[in-house]
Design an enzyme around this catalytic site. Structure first.
Site, mmCIF file in Angstrom:
data_model
loop_
_atom_site.group_PDB
_atom_site.id
_atom_site.type_symbol
_atom_site.label_atom_id
_atom_site.label_comp_id
_atom_site.label_asym_id
_atom_site.label_seq_id
_atom_site.Cartn_x
_atom_site.Cartn_y
_atom_site.Cartn_z
ATOM 1 N N GLY A 73 44.998 43.133 41.107
ATOM 2 C CA GLY A 73 46.307 42.495 40.774
ATOM 3 C C GLY A 73 46.399 43.845 40.420
ATOM 4 N NE ARG A 74 53.087 42.811 37.997
ATOM 5 C CZ ARG A 74 53.008 42.170 37.633
ATOM 6 N NH1 ARG A 74 51.699 41.015 37.179
ATOM 7 N NH2 ARG A 74 53.907 40.899 37.910
ATOM 8 C CB ILE A 75 45.004 45.987 35.329
ATOM 9 C CG1 ILE A 75 45.735 45.823 34.835
ATOM 10 C CG2 ILE A 75 44.232 46.652 35.467
ATOM 11 C CD1 ILE A 75 45.861 45.085 33.175
ATOM 12 N NE ARG A 97 43.582 33.632 42.512
ATOM 13 C CZ ARG A 97 44.200 32.855 41.899
ATOM 14 N NH1 ARG A 97 44.116 31.989 41.870
ATOM 15 N NH2 ARG A 97 45.766 33.548 41.861
ATOM 16 C CB THR A 116 39.252 47.350 30.120
ATOM 17 O OG1 THR A 116 39.780 47.304 32.291
ATOM 18 C CG2 THR A 116 38.859 48.212 30.560
ATOM 19 N NE ARG A 127 42.253 38.001 27.984
ATOM 20 C CZ ARG A 127 42.096 39.190 27.509
ATOM 21 N NH1 ARG A 127 42.290 40.483 27.616
ATOM 22 N NH2 ARG A 127 43.802 38.636 27.250
ATOM 23 C CD GLU A 148 37.623 40.834 22.583
ATOM 24 O OE1 GLU A 148 38.649 41.206 22.045
ATOM 25 O OE2 GLU A 148 37.048 41.768 23.674
ATOM 26 C CG HIS A 166 40.363 44.192 23.756
ATOM 27 N ND1 HIS A 166 40.342 42.214 23.383
ATOM 28 C CD2 HIS A 166 41.559 44.246 24.541
ATOM 29 C CE1 HIS A 166 41.366 42.283 24.306
ATOM 30 N NE2 HIS A 166 42.186 42.545 24.690
ATOM 31 N N GLY A 212 42.299 48.714 25.857
ATOM 32 C CA GLY A 212 42.939 49.343 26.722
ATOM 33 C C GLY A 212 44.666 48.891 26.754
HETATM 34 C C1 DGY Z 1 46.452 41.395 26.637
HETATM 35 O O1 DGY Z 1 47.306 41.610 27.423
HETATM 36 O O2 DGY Z 1 45.808 40.563 27.703
HETATM 37 C C2 DGY Z 1 45.671 42.199 26.038
HETATM 38 O O3 DGY Z 1 44.110 42.333 26.445
HETATM 39 C C3 DGY Z 1 46.082 41.800 25.014
HETATM 40 O O4 DGY Z 1 45.360 41.057 24.915
#
Ligand code: DGY
Length: 331
Positions: A163-165, A185, A244, A246, A275, A293, A295
């Site tokens: 995706g974007r990231i 996917r 980075t 979940r 977490e 967490h 990122g």
């Molecule tokens: C997101 O935006 O999903 C970050 O992980 C913080 O929830």
């Protein structure tokens, strides 16, 4: 203009303290109840919040499950999440109650990609260990055999979730001379693959061929424990793992065992199961770089996330479809 069935100044409950600018705008535009303490709301506070609001602005630290939504007032019509990941929200229960859910995609892409890249560099090059050595006063000077790690240039990065990231990471990886393979996917159009210098791979190939595996997909029922003992056993003993996205996408026990037994070389983690608790076994491992967490944690990103939340609420108030309505999680 406000839609006839929407309040002009909706009641909005924001569960966490946000940046000053965002809270100021929320107060200006809405009948906003803000959490001025830097802590998550308790379950009973959340119960009370959903029982008396038009809009809820939660974050990842709030569990918006079916039980909670059953206590919601019929006036609760929008959950405008502050964050892109929505696995803490029961989307099905929300849909059944005709509550819209929105998120904040796009504005934390570059920050999260930067942090992923930082881990991709940190783990093979042992940044965490080096830093600890200095702080412990144990560095006895440069030597040819000191702190040897692995070069990333010329290696293969396997990105799960394009995706974007994922795409932003691929672009960065190109600059470091890292080859990119990916699994998603849906396979990307050829032109996009060419622009990203990325080759599609099935998961067997990705785990088997990557020097570094990076998880960048959403956590959904389909991706829960996608990285399990079997997948980890497909990785080479000199390969690294970075997450980075979940914690729940990974079977954390299987990952810890693979790290403890040297079946993979190391891991860089920004997210965990349960977490903020972090499995104590991870803390003992020198071949891990562990971040809290963070990122998307930039001032710029948080301000932009707040603006997105506000834009979604305003679109809803005006009777439009909010721009970031979540249908089935991220793509
Ligand atoms: C997101 O935006 O999903 C970050 O992980 C913080 O929830």
């Amino acid at each position: 203009m406000t839609a006839p069935d929407r309040p002009a100044r909706p009641k909005v409950v924001v569960t966490r303290e946000l940046t000053d600018g965002v809270m100021h705008r929320m107060r200006e535009l809405f009948d906003a109840t803000l959490n001025r303490e830097d802590r998550a709301l308790s379950r009973s506070e959340l119960d009370a919040a959903v029982a008396d609001t038009d809009v809820l602005v939660p974050t990842i630290t709030d569990r918006i499950d079916a039980d909670l939504l059953a206590k919601a007032s019929p006036r609760l019509k929008l959950i405008a999440n502050f964050g892109v990941g929505v696995d803490h929200i029961d989307l099905h229960a929300a849909r059944e109650r005709k509550i819209l859910v929105t998120n904040t995609p796009g504005v934390l892409t570059e920050d999260t990609a930067d942090m992923t890249m930082a881990l991709i560099l940190s783990v093979p090059r042992r940044l965490g260990e080096g830093e600890k050595l200095i702080r412990a006063g144990q560095w006895d000077g440069w030597k040819p055999s000191g702190m040897l790690g692995h070069r990333v240039n010329g290696k293969t990065l396997g990105i799960i979730g394009m995706g974007r990231i994922g795409r932003a990471i691929a672009r960065r990886a190109n600059g470091f001379g890292i080859r990119v393979i990916y699994h998603n996917r849906h396979r990307l159009p050829e032109g996009v693959e060419a622009e990203l210098g990325a080759r599609f791979a099935d998961l067997d190939t990705l785990f088997g061929q990557s020097d570094i595996v990076s998880v960048n997909c959403p956590h959904t029922p389909e991706t829960h424990h996608l990285v399990n003992a079997h997948r980890l056993s497909q990785m080479r003993p000199d390969a690294y793992f970075v997450n980075t996205a979940r914690g729940d996408i990974v079977d954390e026990n299987a990952l810890i065992e693979a790290l403890e037994q040297g079946r993979i070389a190391g891991a860089g983690l920004d997210v965990y199961v349960g977490e903020p608790a972090v499995d104590p076994r991870l803390l003992k491992l020198s071949n891990t770089v562990l971040l809290p967490h963070m990122g998307s944690a930039t001032y710029e990103g948080r301000a932009a996330m707040g603006e997105k939340v506000i834009a979604n609420i305003r679109a809803w108030t005006d009777g439009h479809r909010p721009p970031d309505q979540v249908l089935e999680g991220w793509d």
